[in-house]
Design a protein around this motif. Sequence first.
Motif, PDB file in Angstrom:
ATOM      1  N   ALA A 109       0.860  -1.181   0.000  1.00  0.00           N
ATOM      2  CA  ALA A 109       0.000   0.000   0.000  1.00  0.00           C
ATOM      3  C   ALA A 109       0.892   1.225   0.000  1.00  0.00           C
ATOM      4  CB  ALA A 109      -0.918   0.005   1.220  1.00  0.00           C
ATOM      5  N   VAL A 110       0.577   2.201  -0.836  1.00  0.00           N
ATOM      6  CA  VAL A 110       1.313   3.458  -0.840  1.00  0.00           C
ATOM      7  C   VAL A 110       0.392   4.536  -0.276  1.00  0.00           C
ATOM      8  CG1 VAL A 110       2.515   5.188  -2.224  1.00  0.00           C
ATOM      9  CG2 VAL A 110       2.717   2.754  -2.813  1.00  0.00           C
ATOM     10  N   PHE A 111       0.814   5.106   0.836  1.00  0.00           N
ATOM     11  CA  PHE A 111       0.045   6.157   1.499  1.00  0.00           C
ATOM     12  C   PHE A 111       0.470   7.497   0.917  1.00  0.00           C
ATOM     13  CE2 PHE A 111      -0.517   2.550   4.081  1.00  0.00           C
ATOM     14  CZ  PHE A 111      -1.678   2.729   4.813  1.00  0.00           C
ATOM     15  N   CYS A 112      -0.513   8.259   0.475  1.00  0.00           N
ATOM     16  CA  CYS A 112      -0.245   9.509  -0.230  1.00  0.00           C
ATOM     17  C   CYS A 112      -0.852  10.693   0.507  1.00  0.00           C
ATOM     18  CB  CYS A 112      -0.839   9.455  -1.636  1.00  0.00           C
ATOM     19  SG  CYS A 112      -0.212   8.113  -2.664  1.00  0.00           S
ATOM     20  N   GLY A 113      -0.131  11.803   0.489  1.00  0.00           N
ATOM     21  CA  GLY A 113      -0.713  13.067   0.902  1.00  0.00           C
ATOM     22  C   GLY A 113      -1.481  13.641  -0.269  1.00  0.00           C
ATOM     23  N   ASN A 114      -2.660  14.194  -0.009  1.00  0.00           N
ATOM     24  CA  ASN A 114      -3.516  14.663  -1.096  1.00  0.00           C
ATOM     25  C   ASN A 114      -4.083  16.040  -0.760  1.00  0.00           C
ATOM     26  OD1 ASN A 114      -5.521  15.190  -2.980  1.00  0.00           O
ATOM     27  ND2 ASN A 114      -6.298  13.093  -3.012  1.00  0.00           N
ATOM     28  N   ASN A 115      -3.467  17.079  -1.345  1.00  0.00           N
ATOM     29  CA  ASN A 115      -3.996  18.438  -1.228  1.00  0.00           C
ATOM     30  C   ASN A 115      -4.815  18.810  -2.464  1.00  0.00           C
ATOM     31  OD1 ASN A 115      -2.865  21.757  -1.458  1.00  0.00           O
ATOM     32  ND2 ASN A 115      -4.104  21.057   0.257  1.00  0.00           N
ATOM     33  N   ARG A 116      -4.908  17.875  -3.402  1.00  0.00           N
ATOM     34  CA  ARG A 116      -5.627  18.149  -4.652  1.00  0.00           C
ATOM     35  C   ARG A 116      -7.126  18.341  -4.423  1.00  0.00           C
ATOM     36  NH1 ARG A 116      -5.637  17.623 -10.154  1.00  0.00           N
ATOM     37  NH2 ARG A 116      -7.438  16.610 -11.132  1.00  0.00           N
ATOM     38  N   ARG A 117      -7.731  17.468  -3.604  1.00  0.00           N
ATOM     39  CA  ARG A 117      -9.179  17.564  -3.411  1.00  0.00           C
ATOM     40  C   ARG A 117      -9.578  18.913  -2.844  1.00  0.00           C
ATOM     41  NH1 ARG A 117      -9.020  12.026  -2.255  1.00  0.00           N
ATOM     42  NH2 ARG A 117      -8.531  12.446  -0.076  1.00  0.00           N
ATOM     43  N   GLN A 118      -8.780  19.416  -1.883  1.00  0.00           N
ATOM     44  CA  GLN A 118      -9.094  20.716  -1.300  1.00  0.00           C
ATOM     45  C   GLN A 118      -9.099  21.803  -2.378  1.00  0.00           C
ATOM     46  OE1 GLN A 118     -10.073  21.380   1.791  1.00  0.00           O
ATOM     47  NE2 GLN A 118     -10.244  23.587   1.391  1.00  0.00           N
ATOM     48  N   ARG A 119      -8.112  21.739  -3.265  1.00  0.00           N
ATOM     49  CA  ARG A 119      -8.023  22.746  -4.328  1.00  0.00           C
ATOM     50  C   ARG A 119      -9.171  22.575  -5.330  1.00  0.00           C
ATOM     51  NH1 ARG A 119      -2.342  24.919  -4.555  1.00  0.00           N
ATOM     52  NH2 ARG A 119      -1.267  23.961  -2.791  1.00  0.00           N
TER      53      ARG A 119
END
Length: 284
Positions: A109-119
């Motif tokens: 599993a690769v855990f990702c940070g995701n600031n895309r949805r907020q934008r």
Amino acid sequence: MSSSQAPTVSVPTLQQLLESRYSDAPVVDAAYDIPTLRGIAGRGSCRSFVDAPVPDAMVQVLCATALASPTKSDLQQRDIVLVQDQTKRAALAQLVAGQAWVAQAPLIAVFCGNNRRQRLLHEWQDVPFANDHLDAFFNAATDAAIALGAFVTAAEALGLGCCPISAVRNQAQGVSDMLDLPQHVFPFAGLAIGFPSVPCQISPRLPMAVTVHKDRYCEDGVKEAVEKYDRDRTQRQPYAQQRFVETFGHSDTYGWSEDKVRQYSQPERADFAQFVRARGFALD
């Protein structure tokens, strides 16, 4: 004992587990000796797995449990990419060079940070995104870290073994390309998951006197404490290999602190800030 009776297995107490970790372990009240705390205190990284898949239903429960963990301001800025395809796992193992065991893990599993949805929310509602600075990246990375820790705790409670893979950030662009990660989404860490083939080893930790502070940060006696930790850990859990012998030679007193110094004597991820900026983050 009858042949039909299973042998009695001695389960370590929380007190015993903490004493195996810390030279100054606290005295544990019996009321605190519960399975959840024993599981956390007794965990160890697993790099050897039986040749059996992790059931999809179990994986989905683990993902749901991990993503129920705390998240900054309810922003939910973390995603999990499950790498189940054997070819992709082998490719990932190539990217994290020196860790061939990764390809043998039943699941990555690769855990990702995701600031895309907020934008995207700001784009959809036509409202400017006013926090395009370092904190946007930091919040997403923290969210991913929290979810990773929760996943490990949940997985090990179900009898699985895990080992985080920070080396995905050594080849962050390659991992991003392989997983089709868009702008403002980045790999934080991988996690190898499967049923252990051998018991996991518990590693001693620095004494709590070094890492737990009251009212103010304090380094009184820290050098002496680390030196003692080195001696105790080397006696109990010596390193099988020494890093960069061609540069530093062979040490007769090789311990934890020397291993960490040698590790960070060599450049690593020097281009990570450049990668993060290329993902669309401002780090000011």
